[in-house]
Design a protein around this motif. Structure first.
Motif, mmCIF file in Angstrom:
data_model
loop_
_atom_site.group_PDB
_atom_site.id
_atom_site.type_symbol
_atom_site.label_atom_id
_atom_site.label_comp_id
_atom_site.label_asym_id
_atom_site.label_seq_id
_atom_site.Cartn_x
_atom_site.Cartn_y
_atom_site.Cartn_z
ATOM 1 N N LEU A 14 0.799 -1.217 0.000
ATOM 2 C CA LEU A 14 0.000 0.000 0.000
ATOM 3 C C LEU A 14 0.838 1.278 0.000
ATOM 4 O O LEU A 14 0.331 2.349 -0.351
ATOM 5 C CB LEU A 14 -0.950 0.000 1.195
ATOM 6 C CG LEU A 14 -1.964 -1.156 1.223
ATOM 7 C CD1 LEU A 14 -2.831 -1.084 2.470
ATOM 8 C CD2 LEU A 14 -2.838 -1.153 -0.023
ATOM 9 N N ALA A 15 2.098 1.198 0.400
ATOM 10 C CA ALA A 15 2.998 2.359 0.363
ATOM 11 C C ALA A 15 4.308 1.941 -0.297
ATOM 12 O O ALA A 15 5.373 1.960 0.314
ATOM 13 C CB ALA A 15 3.240 2.892 1.777
ATOM 14 N N PRO A 16 4.262 1.550 -1.569
ATOM 15 C CA PRO A 16 5.417 0.905 -2.207
ATOM 16 C C PRO A 16 6.526 1.883 -2.572
ATOM 17 O O PRO A 16 6.286 3.058 -2.855
ATOM 18 C CB PRO A 16 4.803 0.293 -3.470
ATOM 19 C CG PRO A 16 3.676 1.216 -3.812
ATOM 20 C CD PRO A 16 3.112 1.648 -2.484
ATOM 21 N N ALA A 17 7.743 1.346 -2.596
ATOM 22 C CA ALA A 17 8.889 2.077 -3.138
ATOM 23 C C ALA A 17 9.204 1.621 -4.555
ATOM 24 O O ALA A 17 10.010 2.243 -5.244
ATOM 25 C CB ALA A 17 10.118 1.878 -2.252
ATOM 26 N N SER A 18 8.559 0.531 -4.991
ATOM 27 C CA SER A 18 8.728 0.049 -6.361
ATOM 28 C C SER A 18 7.418 -0.582 -6.815
ATOM 29 O O SER A 18 6.731 -1.233 -6.024
ATOM 30 C CB SER A 18 9.873 -0.957 -6.459
ATOM 31 O OG SER A 18 9.660 -2.060 -5.598
ATOM 32 N N VAL A 19 7.088 -0.361 -8.089
ATOM 33 C CA VAL A 19 5.808 -0.820 -8.637
ATOM 34 C C VAL A 19 6.048 -1.457 -9.994
ATOM 35 O O VAL A 19 6.792 -0.913 -10.827
ATOM 36 C CB VAL A 19 4.816 0.349 -8.795
ATOM 37 C CG1 VAL A 19 3.537 -0.120 -9.484
ATOM 38 C CG2 VAL A 19 4.490 0.967 -7.449
ATOM 39 N N SER A 37 1.389 9.061 -12.915
ATOM 40 C CA SER A 37 1.667 9.365 -11.510
ATOM 41 C C SER A 37 3.064 8.905 -11.115
ATOM 42 O O SER A 37 3.737 9.569 -10.322
ATOM 43 C CB SER A 37 0.612 8.723 -10.607
ATOM 44 O OG SER A 37 0.766 7.320 -10.530
ATOM 45 N N LEU A 38 3.513 7.784 -11.667
ATOM 46 C CA LEU A 38 4.858 7.298 -11.356
ATOM 47 C C LEU A 38 5.925 8.196 -11.976
ATOM 48 O O LEU A 38 6.979 8.441 -11.379
ATOM 49 C CB LEU A 38 5.017 5.862 -11.849
ATOM 50 C CG LEU A 38 4.266 4.805 -11.030
ATOM 51 C CD1 LEU A 38 4.147 3.505 -11.808
ATOM 52 C CD2 LEU A 38 4.968 4.562 -9.699
ATOM 53 N N VAL A 44 9.761 6.452 -6.312
ATOM 54 C CA VAL A 44 9.134 5.162 -6.580
ATOM 55 C C VAL A 44 9.651 4.641 -7.922
ATOM 56 O O VAL A 44 9.489 5.300 -8.955
ATOM 57 C CB VAL A 44 7.592 5.277 -6.627
ATOM 58 C CG1 VAL A 44 6.973 3.889 -6.851
ATOM 59 C CG2 VAL A 44 7.046 5.893 -5.343
ATOM 60 N N GLU A 45 10.261 3.476 -7.897
ATOM 61 C CA GLU A 45 10.729 2.868 -9.140
ATOM 62 C C GLU A 45 9.559 2.219 -9.871
ATOM 63 O O GLU A 45 8.699 1.595 -9.241
ATOM 64 C CB GLU A 45 11.783 1.800 -8.855
ATOM 65 C CG GLU A 45 13.116 2.334 -8.388
ATOM 66 C CD GLU A 45 14.138 1.213 -8.281
ATOM 67 O OE1 GLU A 45 14.883 0.994 -9.256
ATOM 68 O OE2 GLU A 45 14.160 0.547 -7.232
ATOM 69 N N ALA A 46 9.557 2.352 -11.204
ATOM 70 C CA ALA A 46 8.467 1.808 -12.000
ATOM 71 C C ALA A 46 9.012 0.811 -13.021
ATOM 72 O O ALA A 46 10.037 1.063 -13.670
ATOM 73 C CB ALA A 46 7.719 2.925 -12.711
#
Length: 705
Positions: A14-19, A37-38, A44-46
């Protein structure tokens, strides 16, 4: 929270640093929102995953999650239901933090249910939000793993969790219209393993969340949910809820002897209130109730026992009085304030709501005196000023709004400015919360917000219900011979039902039962009379005309024979019950219980006799209850005046009613395997006692395992 879903794993989801976005393509509108948004964030890594296309959004894609080469925190699966099962299996194998599954097709009978089982097997202990969910919107970071429209949503301190994903956009819009901002908006969908309870716990831990709003369809694990609500309260965070699926028809009380509530929505509302949740009636009410919690510093939240509403018009004051009554907000008379206001105002004021007169805004000295009078009133804990909130009106009202806002941080009372109507808030109004003044876009919003704040603080001051668990030993099922077939289903015979209550610790009225083969004259009535003579083993005696009141002892035998003849004609059991006619010195009470709620066994209580149907004064709670917990829940009934004595009648013993309610709650919890419902109507309260005169116990068919 389910033990396997540890807090750190839920934080990763729910509060990711990578997606990783699986199914990302230039033709997927949901991916457009997430990628945009990313791209706006550098924390936040995408990763884009698409086995069918080597590129999306001008960047290379990965053919699989494994190809990324390391675990990601959140996997956003934008694929159909069948492919989603494989994505979840791949995410579990790759060590992902969790998966958001947006696809539907997991709840339909047959294929959908089988697919849901496969999804659960693929997930194992991997946190999974969904399926059939709208995802997560982290408003503070602007991270949109969510299909809500790309509309402006204010950042703030309210967390919102909903079963229905479509409500995320609506809640964002409602908040924007009320200057309410959000920390997170989360849709849980079908709740494979991340449900409302887990999301509440997540928001409890989130430092940016002050209050939690919920839109509830069904609580699949009510015990976990209410435990999470308790943790929210312990952390000082209000919980506000709307039960979806409510209608006028579903709120009806069954118009029968049973008096049982038929509405799941009603039972939800009762259980939520039992656990200190602020319950609202409509979707707008969720956003209304959040206004003060978001816009005022928690140090300024007050119990709203001394809310004072004032404005510059008698019409404003009259409207405010009407709306306050509608929303349940008390506006107390404050005689000391009235005396002080007589020194300030040129007219004799009605102090609450107060018409200060139109001239007050143009007279700075008089305005300052009025504010001093209000601030010096020790009983006033909320000051609500009614005005118009477009920019021109704010400028025109600067003479009173300026000093009102300047003293917001130092005064004892919370400050709120409310609009008379529901027009949009101007930029100057939107700046007021930064000065410590909450703003309401209309009277209903404003006064609902104050009442919600007050309800939370009052409950906190009273101490949250922290009783030790209540034991409810298993109650053995009745013998076969005790059950009687009836139009209400299988019921306990009158004698067995009354004995069940007595064994549970509830005092019962004396009675004798004349069986079908007994000679009436040979049966001695209990006491000297007069008596009540009634068919014993039928559920709806009044409709049959099978109850006779005030029968004298010499006439009992004849009345028994008359009722037997009535029973034979109606095809009902012929047993007749004879009891002394006990006169209640005031209104009768009603106790009931039901095991038909998905929340678990519940108990009901209220005014009895015909008032169950006519007055609808009935409350409820999840069983079992301790006597102390039962007593705390009787406040709604206290407002009827029965504990003070109605119209000169004898006052009910609150302790006796609480004890009987607690005993019934343990009985229904311990007998939930075989009890469908219990009605004790009437329950007579007199002489400090609670005495059950009649009981109807409906049995479950077949008995639950």
């Amino acid at each position: 929270m389910a033990a396997r879903l540890t807090a750190d794993r839920l934080e990763r989801l729910l509060a990711p640093a990578s997606v990783a976005i699986v199914g990302a393509s230039d033709r997927n509108g949901l991916a457009d929102l997430a990628v945009a948004s990313l791209d706006a964030r550098d924390d936040v890594e995408a990763f884009l995953v698409n086995p069918r296309s080597p590129e999306a959004y001008g960047r290379p894609t990965y053919p699989s999650l494994a190809a990324i080469g390391r675990p990601v925190d959140a996997v956003y699966a934008l694929v159909n239901a069948e492919l989603a099962v494989g994505v979840v299996a791949d995410a579990a194998a790759a060590g992902a933090g969790g998966v958001i599954v947006t696809a539907d097709g997991f709840a339909d009978p047959g294929a959908g249910e089988r697919r849901m089982r496969r999804l659960a097997e693929a997930a194992g202990d991997l946190p999974l939000l969904g399926p059939n969910c709208n995802g997560v919107l982290d408003v503070a970071r602007g991270l949109r793993l969510c299909g809500a429209p790309a509309m402006p949503i204010r950042a703030g301190s309210i967390g919102f969790v909903t079963h229905s994903g479509g409500l995320i956009g609506g809640m964002g819009a409602a908040g924007a219209a009320r200057a309410v901002g959000f920390s997170y908006l989360i849709s849980t969908g079908n709740e494979l393993n991340v449900g409302m309870a887990e999301c509440v716990d997540f928001l409890v831990r989130d430092a940016g969340t002050r209050a939690i709003c919920l839109a509830i369809e069904t609580l699949r694990r009510p015990g976990d949910f209410f435990a999470a609500v308790g943790r929210a309260h312990a952390a000082g965070k209000p919980v506000i809820a709307l039960k979806l699926g409510r209608s006028a028809a579903s709120e009806e009380i069954a118009a029968s002897h049973t008096g049982a509530l038929t509405s799941p929505g009603w039972m939800y509302r009762a259980a939520l209130r039992q656990h200190g949740v602020i319950v609202v009636d409509d979707f707008a009410g969720l956003a209304d109730a959040a206004v003060c919690f978001d816009q005022l510093d928690p140090e300024r939240w007050t119990a709203a026992r001394g809310t004072v509403v004032f404005g510059t018009s008698g019409g404003y004051a009259q409207l405010a009085a009407d709306v306050a009554q509608d929303v349940g907000l008390s506006l107390p008379r404050l005689p000391a304030l009235r005396e002080r206001l007589r020194e300030v105002l040129p007219h004799d004021p009605v102090e609450n709501p107060l018409d200060a007169g139109g001239r007050i805004n143009g007279d700075r000295e008089a305005c300052a005196e009025l504010l001093r009078a209000l601030e010096e009133c020790e009983d006033a804990d909320v000051l609500v000023f009614l005005w118009l909130l477009d920019d021109a009106a704010i400028e025109m009202g600067a003479g009173i709004l300026g000093p009102f806002a300047e003293s917001a941080g130092s005064g004892r009372a919370a400050r709120v400015v409310g609009a008379i109507e529901d027009s949009a808030l101007g930029e100057r109004a939107l700046a007021l919360p930064r000065r410590g003044v909450a703003v309401g876009r209309g009277l209903t919003t404003t006064l609902r917000a104050v009442e919600a704040m007050g309800a939370f603080v009052r409950a906190r001051e009273a101490g949250w219900a922290a009783d030790a668990p209540v034991a409810a030993p298993e109650v053995p099922a009745p013998a076969d011979g005790d059950a009687v077939a009836s139009e209400a289903g299988s019921i306990l015979g009158f004698a067995a039902a009354m004995a069940l209550l007595a064994d549970a610790g509830i005092e019962i009225a004396p009675f004798a039962v004349v069986g079908a083969g007994d000679y009436p004259a040979a049966v001695a009535p209990p006491g000297e009379g007069p008596f009540v003579v009634k068919l014993a083993d039928v559920p709806h005696r009044t409709e049959l005309g099978a109850v006779s009141l005030g029968v004298e002892a010499p006439d009992v035998a004849a009345e028994v024979e008359r009722l037997r003849a009535l029973a034979r004609a109606a095809g009902t059991p012929e047993a007749v019950a004879v009891q002394p006619l006990l006169a209640a010195p005031g209104p009768e009470a009603f106790l009931g219980a039901s095991t038909g709620s998905e929340l678990g066994p519940m108990v009901l209580w209220g005014l009895g006799g015909t008032l169950v149907e006519l007055g609808r004064r009935v409350d409820g709670a999840i069983a079992p209850l301790s006597p102390a917990a039962a007593d705390r829940l009787l406040d709604g009934l206290a407002r009827t005046g029965v504990f003070d004595g109605l119209r000169g009648g004898e006052a009910w013993s609150r302790a006796a009613l609480a004890a009987a309610l607690s005993s019934l709650s343990r009985l229904v919890a311990g007998g939930a395997r075989w009890i469908a419902s219990i009605d004790v109507n009437p329950l007579l309260l007199a002489g400090g006692r609670a005495v059950a005169v009649d009981a109807l116990v409906v049995l479950r068919e077949p008995l639950a395992a």
